[in-house]
Scaffold this active site. Structure first.
Site, mmCIF file in Angstrom:
data_model
loop_
_atom_site.group_PDB
_atom_site.id
_atom_site.type_symbol
_atom_site.label_atom_id
_atom_site.label_comp_id
_atom_site.label_asym_id
_atom_site.label_seq_id
_atom_site.Cartn_x
_atom_site.Cartn_y
_atom_site.Cartn_z
ATOM 1 N N LYS A 91 0.788 -1.114 0.143
ATOM 2 C CA LYS A 91 -0.019 0.048 0.146
ATOM 3 C C LYS A 91 0.779 1.216 -0.001
ATOM 4 O O LYS A 91 2.092 1.211 0.520
ATOM 5 C CB LYS A 91 -0.845 0.074 1.251
ATOM 6 C CG LYS A 91 -2.144 1.058 1.132
ATOM 7 C CD LYS A 91 -3.379 0.267 0.469
ATOM 8 C CE LYS A 91 -4.332 1.140 0.589
ATOM 9 N NZ LYS A 91 -5.660 0.587 -0.144
ATOM 10 N N VAL A 126 -17.426 4.267 -4.206
ATOM 11 C CA VAL A 126 -18.030 3.066 -4.186
ATOM 12 C C VAL A 126 -19.499 3.146 -3.639
ATOM 13 O O VAL A 126 -20.302 2.473 -4.131
ATOM 14 C CB VAL A 126 -17.027 2.206 -3.210
ATOM 15 C CG1 VAL A 126 -17.681 0.574 -3.101
ATOM 16 C CG2 VAL A 126 -15.818 2.104 -3.757
HETATM 17 P P1 NAI Z 1 -14.452 8.435 -1.505
HETATM 18 O O1 NAI Z 1 -13.468 9.091 -0.815
HETATM 19 O O2 NAI Z 1 -14.739 8.467 -2.935
HETATM 20 O O3 NAI Z 1 -15.760 8.338 -0.593
HETATM 21 C C1 NAI Z 1 -15.932 8.135 0.708
HETATM 22 C C2 NAI Z 1 -17.191 8.924 1.081
HETATM 23 O O4 NAI Z 1 -17.391 8.974 2.495
HETATM 24 C C3 NAI Z 1 -17.028 10.552 0.942
HETATM 25 O O5 NAI Z 1 -18.224 10.760 0.099
HETATM 26 C C4 NAI Z 1 -17.111 11.085 2.511
HETATM 27 O O6 NAI Z 1 -17.686 12.488 2.286
HETATM 28 C C5 NAI Z 1 -17.917 10.204 3.126
HETATM 29 N N1 NAI Z 1 -17.645 10.031 4.573
HETATM 30 C C6 NAI Z 1 -16.167 10.096 5.206
HETATM 31 N N2 NAI Z 1 -16.369 9.877 6.287
HETATM 32 C C7 NAI Z 1 -17.870 9.693 6.792
HETATM 33 C C8 NAI Z 1 -18.667 9.658 7.791
HETATM 34 N N3 NAI Z 1 -18.144 9.403 8.927
HETATM 35 N N4 NAI Z 1 -19.913 9.519 7.632
HETATM 36 C C9 NAI Z 1 -20.631 9.549 6.528
HETATM 37 N N5 NAI Z 1 -19.640 9.705 5.552
HETATM 38 C C10 NAI Z 1 -18.602 10.041 5.367
HETATM 39 O O7 NAI Z 1 -13.940 6.734 -1.124
HETATM 40 P P2 NAI Z 1 -14.271 5.581 -1.934
HETATM 41 O O8 NAI Z 1 -13.309 5.130 -3.030
HETATM 42 O O9 NAI Z 1 -15.843 5.358 -2.293
HETATM 43 O O10 NAI Z 1 -13.983 4.398 -0.817
HETATM 44 C C11 NAI Z 1 -14.698 4.121 0.450
HETATM 45 C C12 NAI Z 1 -14.011 3.253 1.154
HETATM 46 O O11 NAI Z 1 -13.932 1.771 0.377
HETATM 47 C C13 NAI Z 1 -12.581 3.255 1.858
HETATM 48 O O12 NAI Z 1 -12.579 2.925 2.870
HETATM 49 C C14 NAI Z 1 -11.686 2.625 0.629
HETATM 50 O O13 NAI Z 1 -10.366 2.445 1.227
HETATM 51 C C15 NAI Z 1 -12.560 1.268 0.588
HETATM 52 N N6 NAI Z 1 -12.199 0.797 -0.821
HETATM 53 C C16 NAI Z 1 -12.511 1.306 -1.916
HETATM 54 C C17 NAI Z 1 -12.080 0.747 -3.135
HETATM 55 C C18 NAI Z 1 -12.432 1.629 -4.264
HETATM 56 O O14 NAI Z 1 -12.491 0.732 -5.542
HETATM 57 N N7 NAI Z 1 -12.329 2.659 -4.411
HETATM 58 C C19 NAI Z 1 -11.813 -0.538 -3.286
HETATM 59 C C20 NAI Z 1 -11.711 -1.282 -1.798
HETATM 60 C C21 NAI Z 1 -12.072 -0.678 -0.573
#
Ligand code: NAI
Length: 348
Positions: A78, A174
Site C-alpha cells: 500500500k 464506491v
Molecule cells: P471516497 O473518498 O470516494 O468516498 C468516501 C465518502 O465517505 C465521501 O463521500 C465522504 O464524504 C464520506 N464520509 C467520510 N466519512 C464519513 C462519515 N463518518 N460518515 C458519512 N460519510 C462519510 O472513497 P471510496 O473510493 O468510495 O472508498 C470508500 C471506502 O472503500 C474506503 O475505505 C476505501 O478504502 C474502501 N475501498 C475502496 C475501493 C475502491 O474501489 N474505491 C476498493 C476497496 C476498498
C-alpha cells in the site's frame, strides 16, 4: 520504527520526500510470497507522520490477505501520500511519485484509493508502467453487493435483497455505485454522507431515506454497509447497531480486533471487509495484466463463494469470521490451503 514494521509483519517500508513539491510518501511492501505487492495509493491529510505510518502498514497487511483470498497473483502492499494543506501541484506530486514507483522496479504496483483519482493514476503512468489507471469503484461495488446478498441468504434461507433495508455510510466512488446495485436488486436504502450534495443525488435517484452521519448507527435495518473510512466499528457504535449484518466496502472497519467478537456476541453477521471489497483490486490487478472484462467478472463472482467459505469455517471452528478469514489467508500464503479451496482461488 523496525518494531512497528515487524508488528504488522511487513517486509519493507519505503519513505520518500521531495520538499520542493511537498511530496511525503510511504510505500509498505507487506508480503511478496504470491507475487509483487499490489495496492492502492491513498492521498489524504494525516494528523502526523505516525498516523500515516500506522495507516500504510495496517492497510498493506489487509492487502496481503485480500489479494490472497481473491486468488490474484500478487502480494500485498500500500502507499500513502500525505496530502499537503495547500499550495501543491497535484500532477507534479503524482508524476514524481510515479518516478519513485518506477525506481522500485516492479516490486510495487499501484491503483486508485481514497483521495486519489484516475487523473492522478494517469500522472503516475506518465513516469511508471507499474500502475493500473482505470477507476475500480464499480467493480468494488459489484463485489460488495453480491457479498451482501450472500450474507442475507446466510442469515435466512432463500432471503434476497428484495425488500431488505440497507444503511449505506459514505456515498463516494464506491458507496454511490453500491446504492445503484442494491436499488436494482430491490433493496430499500437509508443513506448518509458529510457531503449534502451526494446525499441529495442518491435520494433523488433511488428514493432513499437520508439521515445525518451521526444517526446512521441507530437506524433499524437488515444490513449496515460502511463505505466511508476505516475504524467505524468501535465499542460505542457496535452497541448502537440495530442490524443483523455488517457488510461494506470500507477498509479496516474494526477499530480493534475484539470488535469482531463484540459483533458476534450481538448475533450480528460480519462480512470481513477485505473478503467482500476485493472486486476493486481484482479489476485493477487483472486489467493491469491485460485480462478481459469476462475474466475479471468471473473472478469477482467468486467473492460470495469465498465469503460463504469463510462463514462456514468460522462456524465449524467456533471463531469469528475475521479470524476464519485471517486463518484461510495464512494457509494460502503458506501453501497449506485445503484442496477444496483451489477452485475458489484458481489463478485466472
Ligand atoms: P471516497 O473518498 O470516494 O468516498 C468516501 C465518502 O465517505 C465521501 O463521500 C465522504 O464524504 C464520506 N464520509 C467520510 N466519512 C464519513 C462519515 N463518518 N460518515 C458519512 N460519510 C462519510 O472513497 P471510496 O473510493 O468510495 O472508498 C470508500 C471506502 O472503500 C474506503 O475505505 C476505501 O478504502 C474502501 N475501498 C475502496 C475501493 C475502491 O474501489 N474505491 C476498493 C476497496 C476498498
Amino acid at each position: 520504527m523496525f518494531h512497528r514494521i515487524e508488528s504488522f509483519g511487513a517486509e519493507a517500508l519505503h519513505c520518500f520526500s521531495d520538499p520542493a513539491l511537498g511530496l511525503r510518501a510511504l510505500i509498505a511492501i507487506h508480503d511478496t510470497r504470491l507475487g509483487p505487492a499490489f495496492g492502492g495509493s491513498r492521498f489524504i491529510p494525516y494528523i502526523d507522520e505516525d498516523a500515516a505510518v500506522d495507516d500504510v502498514l495496517k492497510l498493506s497487511l489487509g492487502m496481503t490477505r485480500k489479494n490472497a483470498l481473491a486468488g490474484i497473483p500478487f502480494g500485498g502492499g500500500k502507499a500513502v501520500i500525505m496530502r499537503p494543506d495547500k499550495g501543491f501541484k497535484r500532477h507534479d506530486i503524482f508524476r514524481r511519485f510515479g518516478e519513485v514507483i518506477e525506481g522500485l522496479g516492479g516490486q510495487f504496483v499501484t491503483a486508485m484509493d481514497a483521495g486519489s483519482e484516475t487523473e492522478d493514476m494517469a500522472s503516475i503512468a506518465s513516469a511508471s508502467v507499474y500502475v493500473s489507471v482505470a477507476d475500480p469503484a464499480a467493480h468494488t461495488a459489484l463485489g460488495v453487493a453480491t457479498g451482501i446478498e450472500a450474507a442475507i441468504a446466510r442469515r435466512e434461507a432463500n432471503a434476497t435483497l428484495a425488500g431488505a433495508t440497507v444503511a449505506v455510510q459514505g456515498l463516494g466512488h464506491v458507496g454511490s455505485k453500491l446504492c445503484a446495485q442494491l436499488a436494482e436488486r430491490g433493496a430499500r436504502l437509508i443513506v448518509t454522507d458529510f457531503d449534502r450534495a451526494r446525499i441529495d443525488e442518491i435520494v433523488a435517484r433511488h428514493d432513499a431515506e437520508a439521515v445525518s452521519p451521526g444517526q446512521i448507527y441507530d437506524v433499524d435495518c437488515d444490513v449496515f454497509a460502511p463505505c466511508a473510512l476505516g475504524g467505524v466499528l468501535n465499542d460505542d457504535t457496535v452497541a448502537r447497531l440495530r442490524c443483523r449484518i455488517v457488510a461494506g466496502a470500507a477498509n479496516n472497519q474494526l477499530a480493534h480486533p475484539a470488535i469482531a467478537e463484540a459483533l458476534r456476541a450481538r448475533n450480528i453477521l460480519y462480512a470481513p471487509d477485505y473478503v467482500i471489497n476485493a472486486g476493486g483490486v481484482i479489476f485493477a490487478a487483472l486489467s493491469y495484466l491485460g485480462d478481459s472484462e469476462f475474466q475479471i467478472l468471473k473472478k469477482i463472482k467468486r467473492i460470495p463463494i469465498t465469503l460463504t467459505r469463510v462463514l462456514d469455517l468460522a462456524e465449524r471452528k467456533r471463531v469469528t469470521a475475521e479470524e476464519a478469514a485471517e486463518g484461510l489467508a495464512r494457509e494460502i500464503l503458506e501453501g497449506d490451503a485445503p484442496d477444496d479451496t483451489t477452485p475458489m482461488l484458481a489463478a485466472r
